[in-house]
Design an enzyme around this catalytic site. Structure first.
Site, PDB file in Angstrom:
ATOM      1  N   ASP A 107       0.847  -1.542  -0.171  1.00  0.00           N
ATOM      2  CA  ASP A 107       0.042  -0.011   0.155  1.00  0.00           C
ATOM      3  C   ASP A 107       1.033   1.433   0.094  1.00  0.00           C
ATOM      4  O   ASP A 107       1.643   1.557   0.049  1.00  0.00           O
ATOM      5  CB  ASP A 107      -0.902   0.302   1.270  1.00  0.00           C
ATOM      6  CG  ASP A 107      -1.843  -0.756   1.453  1.00  0.00           C
ATOM      7  OD1 ASP A 107      -2.002  -2.027   0.313  1.00  0.00           O
ATOM      8  OD2 ASP A 107      -2.353  -0.998   2.071  1.00  0.00           O
TER       9      ASP A 107
HETATM   10  N1  URA Z   1      -1.050  -5.854   4.025  1.00  0.00           N
HETATM   11  C1  URA Z   1      -1.928  -4.452   4.404  1.00  0.00           C
HETATM   12  O1  URA Z   1      -2.941  -4.251   4.198  1.00  0.00           O
HETATM   13  N2  URA Z   1      -0.885  -3.688   3.231  1.00  0.00           N
HETATM   14  C2  URA Z   1      -0.015  -4.200   2.441  1.00  0.00           C
HETATM   15  O2  URA Z   1       0.718  -2.856   2.218  1.00  0.00           O
HETATM   16  C3  URA Z   1       0.676  -5.284   2.802  1.00  0.00           C
HETATM   17  C4  URA Z   1      -0.631  -6.573   3.242  1.00  0.00           C
END
Ligand code: URA
Length: 246
Positions: A107
Site C-alpha cells: 500500500d
Molecule cells: N497488508 C496490507 O494491509 N497492506 C500492505 O501493504 C501489505 C499487506
C-alpha cells in the site's frame, strides 16, 4: 546459441548514455571489446561473453536484474501513475534502464521490502497463489492485541467481503493501548493485514514488510534506498523454491 546485439544498443541499455553520446565515446576510442578498440557502434557483440570496457569501467552484463528496495511511504507500487510518485520513479539512475517492475504491491503508506526485477518468471513464481510464499510484516496497532487475536489469525479470519483468509501467524511483541506485532501471511489480498485487524476490531497504524520468502529486508537500507540482491539471495529465491523458514 549466441545472443549478439549492436554494441551501441548494449551500452545504451546499460545506461552508459544516449546512442549519440555512445557514438561519441566510440569515436573517441574509449570503448573496447575483448581488448580491442571498437570503431563502430554497429559492431555485433555477445554481451554475455564479450568483455566490454568503456573508459576504465568494465560492463557488468546481466540479463535480469533483482533489486531490493526499502520502500518509503508515499509512493505507489506501480511502474506508472498519472499523479503519484511510483517506486520506479524513485529508483536510482543506474537501475532505470532495466524496465524493472515491483513484485507484488505494498500500500502507499506501507514501508519495507519490495523486490523489483525484470524477471517475469521469478515474479510469477513468487506471486503465484498456489505457492503460498510467506510474507512477514512488523505492525503497530491501535488497540490491545491479545492471544485471542493470535488464535483467530491462526484459524483464518473472515474479512469484510466474506473472504476467509488462510491461517496467519501473529506474534505479540508489546501489548497495551498501542501494540507492536509481527504478522506472517501466506497470500496477498488487497489491504490484507489492515482488513484482518479490522476484523478483530483493531486498526493498523504503521506497517513494514520485513521478509518475503527467504528474502529479508536488509537493515542497512534506509527507507527509499535500494541495492541489488546478492548471488546467494537470487539463488535462494530461484533454486530452493521458497524458504518457508522466515
Ligand atoms: N497488508 C496490507 O494491509 N497492506 C500492505 O501493504 C501489505 C499487506
Amino acid at each position: 546459441m549466441r545472443n549478439t546485439q549492436r554494441l551501441d544498443k548494449v551500452l545504451s541499455n546499460f545506461g552508459y548514455g544516449t546512442r549519440k553520446e555512445i557514438k561519441d565515446y566510440i569515436k573517441a576510442g574509449t570503448v573496447k571489446v575483448d581488448g580491442i578498440v571498437a570503431k563502430d557502434g554497429g559492431l555485433h557483440v555477445d554481451p554475455e561473453s564479450s568483455v566490454i570496457e568503456i573508459g576504465c569501467e568494465t560492463l557488468k552484463y546481466r540479463k535480469y536484474v533483482y533489486v531490493m528496495m526499502n520502500k518509503p511511504a508515499g509512493v505507489v507500487s506501480a511502474t506508472f501513475d498519472n499523479k503519484l510518485k511510483t517506486v520506479v520513479d524513485i529508483l536510482p539512475e543506474e537501475f532505470k534502464c532495466f524496465d524493472l517492475f515491483p513484485v507484488g504491491r505494498l500500500d502507499i503508506d506501507t514501508e519495507g521490502l519490495l523486490l523489483m526485477t525484470n524477471d517475469g518468471r521469478l515474479a510469477h513464481e513468487l506471486l503465484s497463489p498456489k505457492k503460498h510464499v510467506p510474507k512477514r510484516y512488523y505492525a503497530l496497532i491501535a488497540g490491545n492485541v491479545t492471544e485471542d487475536d493470535a488464535d483467530r489469525f491462526k484459524k483464518g479470519v473472515t474479512l469484510d467481503d466474506g473472504y476467509r483468509t488462510l491461517p496467519a501467524g501473529l506474534e505479540i511483541i508489546r501489548q497495551g493501548e498501542h501494540s507492536e506485532v509481527e504478522v506472517v501471511i501466506m497470500e496477498g489480498k488487497f489491504h490484507q493485514i489492515k482488513r484482518m485487524f479490522e476484523a478483530v476490531g483493531k486498526k493498523v497504524k504503521y506497517l513494514r514488510r520485513m521478509a518475503m520468502g527467504g528474502l529479508k529486508l536488509d537493515e542497512n537500507l534506509q527507507t527509499g534506498e535500494c541495492r541489488e540482491l546478492t548471488a546467494e539471495e537470487i539463488n535462494m529465491l530461484k533454486g530452493q523454491g521458497i524458504d518457508e523458514s522466515i
